[in-house]
Design a protein around this motif. Sequence first.
Motif, PDB file in Angstrom:
ATOM      1  N   ALA B  31       5.600  83.006 -22.836  1.00 29.23           N
ATOM      2  CA  ALA B  31       7.113  83.143 -22.934  1.00 29.23           C
ATOM      3  C   ALA B  31       8.438  83.373 -21.938  1.00 29.23           C
ATOM      4  O   ALA B  31       8.962  83.415 -22.130  1.00 29.23           O
ATOM      5  N   ASN B  34       9.929  82.281 -24.752  1.00 24.98           N
ATOM      6  CA  ASN B  34      10.851  83.558 -25.662  1.00 24.98           C
ATOM      7  C   ASN B  34      11.773  83.531 -24.314  1.00 24.98           C
ATOM      8  O   ASN B  34      13.333  83.812 -24.882  1.00 24.98           O
ATOM      9  N   PHE B 179       9.055  84.455 -13.539  1.00 24.39           N
ATOM     10  CA  PHE B 179       7.751  84.952 -13.376  1.00 24.39           C
ATOM     11  C   PHE B 179       6.893  84.952 -15.339  1.00 24.39           C
ATOM     12  O   PHE B 179       7.733  85.669 -15.835  1.00 24.39           O
ATOM     13  N   GLY B 181       5.297  86.931 -17.424  1.00 23.90           N
ATOM     14  CA  GLY B 181       4.782  88.675 -17.723  1.00 23.90           C
ATOM     15  C   GLY B 181       6.288  88.792 -17.314  1.00 23.90           C
ATOM     16  O   GLY B 181       6.153  90.617 -17.422  1.00 23.90           O
ATOM     17  N   ASP B 182       7.704  88.556 -16.504  1.00 21.48           N
ATOM     18  CA  ASP B 182       8.654  89.535 -16.788  1.00 21.48           C
ATOM     19  C   ASP B 182       9.854  88.430 -17.764  1.00 21.48           C
ATOM     20  O   ASP B 182      10.392  87.178 -17.250  1.00 21.48           O
ATOM     21  N   PRO B 183       9.809  87.668 -19.121  1.00 25.49           N
ATOM     22  CA  PRO B 183      10.163  87.114 -19.852  1.00 25.49           C
ATOM     23  C   PRO B 183      12.287  87.212 -19.400  1.00 25.49           C
ATOM     24  O   PRO B 183      12.077  86.664 -19.770  1.00 25.49           O
ATOM     25  N   ASN B 184      11.552  88.621 -19.366  1.00 24.92           N
ATOM     26  CA  ASN B 184      13.512  88.551 -19.303  1.00 24.92           C
ATOM     27  C   ASN B 184      14.284  87.914 -18.102  1.00 24.92           C
ATOM     28  O   ASN B 184      15.422  88.092 -17.657  1.00 24.92           O
ATOM     29  N   ALA B 187      14.389  84.885 -18.055  1.00 20.19           N
ATOM     30  CA  ALA B 187      15.473  84.464 -18.805  1.00 20.19           C
ATOM     31  C   ALA B 187      17.382  84.494 -18.180  1.00 20.19           C
ATOM     32  O   ALA B 187      17.579  83.507 -18.279  1.00 20.19           O
ATOM     33  N   LYS B 188      16.914  85.571 -17.255  1.00 20.71           N
ATOM     34  CA  LYS B 188      17.820  85.852 -16.093  1.00 20.71           C
ATOM     35  C   LYS B 188      18.349  84.695 -15.227  1.00 20.71           C
ATOM     36  O   LYS B 188      18.994  84.016 -15.530  1.00 20.71           O
ATOM     37  N   LYS B 219       0.139  89.519 -12.536  1.00 20.22           N
ATOM     38  CA  LYS B 219       0.786  90.093 -13.005  1.00 20.22           C
ATOM     39  C   LYS B 219       1.099  91.006 -12.352  1.00 20.22           C
ATOM     40  O   LYS B 219       1.792  92.010 -11.676  1.00 20.22           O
TER      41      LYS B 219
END
Lengths: 173, 278
Positions: B31, B34, B179, B181-184, B187-188, B219
Amino acid sequence: MSLAEKISDLDTFLTYSVVLEEEAADRHDELADMMEVHNNPEVAATFRKLAHYSRLHAREIRDRSSGRSLRVIAPWDFEWEGMEGPETGDISDVNYLMSTGHALKIAMGNEQRAHDFYFEISKGSPDPAVRALAAEFAEEEKEHLELLEKWLEKHPESDEDMRWDPDPAHMPE
Amino acid sequence: MDQAAQQIALTPKDFKSALKPVWCPGCGDFAVLNAITKALAFMGLPREEVALISGIGCSSRIAAYTSVYGFHGVHGRALALASGLKAARGDLTVLVAGGDGDGLSIGGNHFIHACRRNMDMTYIIMDNEVYGMTKGQASPTTAPDWADSKLTPHGTGIRPFQPAGLALTAGASFIARGFTGDPNGLAKILVAAIGHKGFSFVQALSPCPTFRPEQMLWKHHVKAFDQEISSNPVEAAQRIQADDGMSTGIIYQNERPVFRPGTGVDNGMGSIESEFTI
């Protein structure tokens, strides 16, 4: 305001749909890669097949979006209910010892969430055209779910199978 | 080019190499990869203007999995390498990545000095609270009572580092926690960290499914910080101390002079050297 109420035009709905399917395809490919690297070719092939189907669906939605202006939305600005798109499998749910049955159960969870996503929009969007298309997509997801159920009948592995590791990773003596 | 157009120009896949990661299935490091590729694609950075430097460890393999310039370096020395690169090529966007052992134990000294030096680079610690590549030993962020390693059968009994607190004390000008578990969401954070002028530090909570399988429950515990970004170090310190280490978001951001070679205090060598000129 719910997400369904916010998706009030076809362009936004199609944008969400394309990203949902393409992210699902990418994740399935990623999971297939993990299994290939860890010498689990059967599950790798299953994830690869699932990626193929997600990609076909994404292409179909892209074709239907032809001539429209899809939105450009930053990945973190999508208002998914979870942390990623509803059809995107969670990386933390996989294990190198998993079987095809486990992979299919993950895929079924993904399809169920995708169905619920489209179903909610089919009920809650203020735009009738969005509601109609969302209902169609929800129905497609339901069909996918039924196909996966049939596929799963051929793989009755229990969750216990995944927990038994004949060569567990641990610190050398 | 506006941000929307840049996003179309490059996709996250364009920032991945053809190599398939050898990380264990379920590893949080996927992640992070990603998130980095999504952040770079969103920012529209040309691949040839980005370098990713790493140390040694499972997570440090990440440099090979991207298509930007990379250097898989020496254990604990990723920040030293990256500092040299940034000094020589100030035009490059320099990312540095590694694990908690690489960055906070072997590389701990480089970490605190990189924070205080404030060179313009982004350091990501992929924190799984364990040495994974060497098969599961306690790291500087491991809880004192973790007794699953044969090297520390009764736990280390040693208080773990708080990476964010350490970075703040050492002078980092941007501190965040994400984290996997929250790749988006990660990314932010990375977009903000890369955009920050100065040393930005991002602790990425990255569960290890093999040696710390209990971390797969993270998570259910991770939540967002409920406060705005602070530019006040005292406030940020209180926030870090009051937190259980499971809150995510940008904790602290402040502007401080960015170190570039030649911008430090004159050490007088110029005048001494001039005496040698014939």
